[in-house]
Design a protein around this motif. Structure first.
Motif, short mmCIF file in Angstrom:
data_model
loop_
_atom_site.label_atom_id
_atom_site.label_comp_id
_atom_site.label_asym_id
_atom_site.label_seq_id
_atom_site.Cartn_x
_atom_site.Cartn_y
_atom_site.Cartn_z
N GLY A 212 1.19 -1.36 -0.05
CA GLY A 212 0.25 -0.07 0.12
C GLY A 212 0.88 1.87 0.00
O GLY A 212 0.38 2.17 -0.35
N HIS A 213 1.27 1.17 0.71
CA HIS A 213 2.65 2.27 0.87
C HIS A 213 1.81 3.76 1.11
O HIS A 213 2.78 4.67 1.07
N CYS A 214 1.86 3.12 2.68
CA CYS A 214 0.84 4.12 3.18
C CYS A 214 1.81 5.00 4.02
O CYS A 214 2.76 4.83 4.40
N THR A 215 1.18 6.37 4.32
CA THR A 215 1.71 7.03 5.84
C THR A 215 0.95 6.63 6.50
O THR A 215 1.22 7.39 8.12
N ASN A 234 -5.20 1.46 6.34
CA ASN A 234 -4.56 2.13 5.01
C ASN A 234 -4.65 3.91 4.51
O ASN A 234 -5.49 3.28 3.71
N GLY A 236 -3.13 3.96 1.82
CA GLY A 236 -2.16 4.31 0.47
C GLY A 236 -2.67 3.37 -0.42
O GLY A 236 -3.70 4.12 -0.62
N LYS A 237 -1.85 3.00 -1.38
CA LYS A 237 -2.72 3.01 -2.97
C LYS A 237 -4.63 2.23 -2.92
O LYS A 237 -4.75 1.41 -2.25
#
Length: 301
Positions: A212-215, A234, A236-237
């Motif tokens: 997801g490359h979340c923050t 999350n 992310g994506k």
């Protein structure tokens, strides 16, 4: 009178002959079908009418149906396992080659102290990647072969969840991920296998970070009716709508969770574990709300 008796006896003999003939015919048919099953054939028996012959034919057809279902399941499992091994061999080969390259550079002693420390850090990450892949593979095979033993305990799921999240804090800090948790202080007792539950949460968080490359990750636990609702969200994506129904399929290649590194088993294992905990899991992914995985587990009475 004698002629009448002879006629009755004749009819009885003819009837008996027809019955025996039909039985012989059915016996041959049954025998041919059963022999065919031994050679992989799956023909069924078609019988008209009712009675013992029809009942036997029905039971044999039931055995054939069950046999067909088991064969189909075994073929599907065999094909899936081949795909898993193919995928895993590729996933393992890449970090392994990189790992060997870094180790050779360290062994030659051509690096300065700062470079050596940096290389050691990379080696450690690559080794952890390999361990994760192997752990995932072993977990999947144990689940698919029903060798995974579940040990249920009545535990406070709120406290158990807090323990998992505390272990992730160093990772969140390193990856610059903000954690938001909404967990009540009161006990929420659930009959659960703690190791399985921890693996479920770990898989969902790892999935959010790696794919997801979340923050930001939000985790909430709510007590609704007789169930505990655990939500992991999350930012992310976003997963496209057409891919959501397949998100928990093993080795599904279309969704974002399979586009990066990984064995393609994490979410499939997650779902299997939730089912074995007598729970349910669902996923939604909306642009302004993020990707939300929700687990529903029965409350201990």
């Amino acid at each position: 009178m004698t002629g009448f008796m002879i006629t009755i006896l004749f009819c009885l003999c003819v009837g008996q002959f027809i019955y025996i003939y039909r039985m012989k015919k059915h016996e041959k048919n049954w025998l041919d079908i059963l022999r065919g099953i031994q050679h992989g054939e799956q023909d069924k028996i078609f019988t008209k009418g009712k009675g013992r012959i029809a009942d036997i034919s029905y039971e044999i057809n039931g055995i054939i149906d069950s046999n067909q279902a088991q064969i189909a399941q075994l073929k599907k499992a065999n094909e899936a396992n081949k795909q898993i091994l193919t995928s895993l061999s590729h996933d393992v080969r890449t970090p392994l080659a990189s790992l060997l390259g870094y180790l050779e550079a360290i062994e030659k002693g051509v690096l300065d102290q700062m470079e050596e420390q940096e290389y050691i850090g990379v080696v450690l990450r690559k080794a952890n990647d390999l361990k994760m892949y192997l752990d995932m593979l072993f977990e999947w095979f144990k689940l698919s072969s029903n060798e995974r033993k579940f040990i249920f305990e009545v535990l406070d799921i709120n406290e158990l969840t807090r323990e998992v999240m505390i272990e992730w804090l160093p990772v969140f800090e390193r990856e610059a991920i903000t954690l938001s948790a909404d967990i009540d202080d009161d006990d929420l007792l659930v009959s659960i296998d703690p190791m399985a539950y921890k693996r479920i949460l770990n898989n969902l968080i790892q999935n959010a970070i790696d794919h997801g490359h979340c923050t930001k990750i939000s985790l909430t636990i709510k007590h609704i009716s007789n169930r505990a609702f655990i939500s992991v969200i999350n930012n992310g994506k976003i997963i496209p709508d057409d891919q959501l129904p397949h998100i928990f399929e093993r080795l599904y290649k279309g969704d974002y969770a399979r586009s990066d590194k990984g064995s393609g088993l994490g979410l499939a294992i997650t779902k299997e574990l939730v089912i074995n905990l007598h729970g349910e899991i669902s996923v939604s992914s909306l642009k302004n709300e993020g990707t939300k995985f929700q687990i529903r587990l029965p409350i201990s009475k």
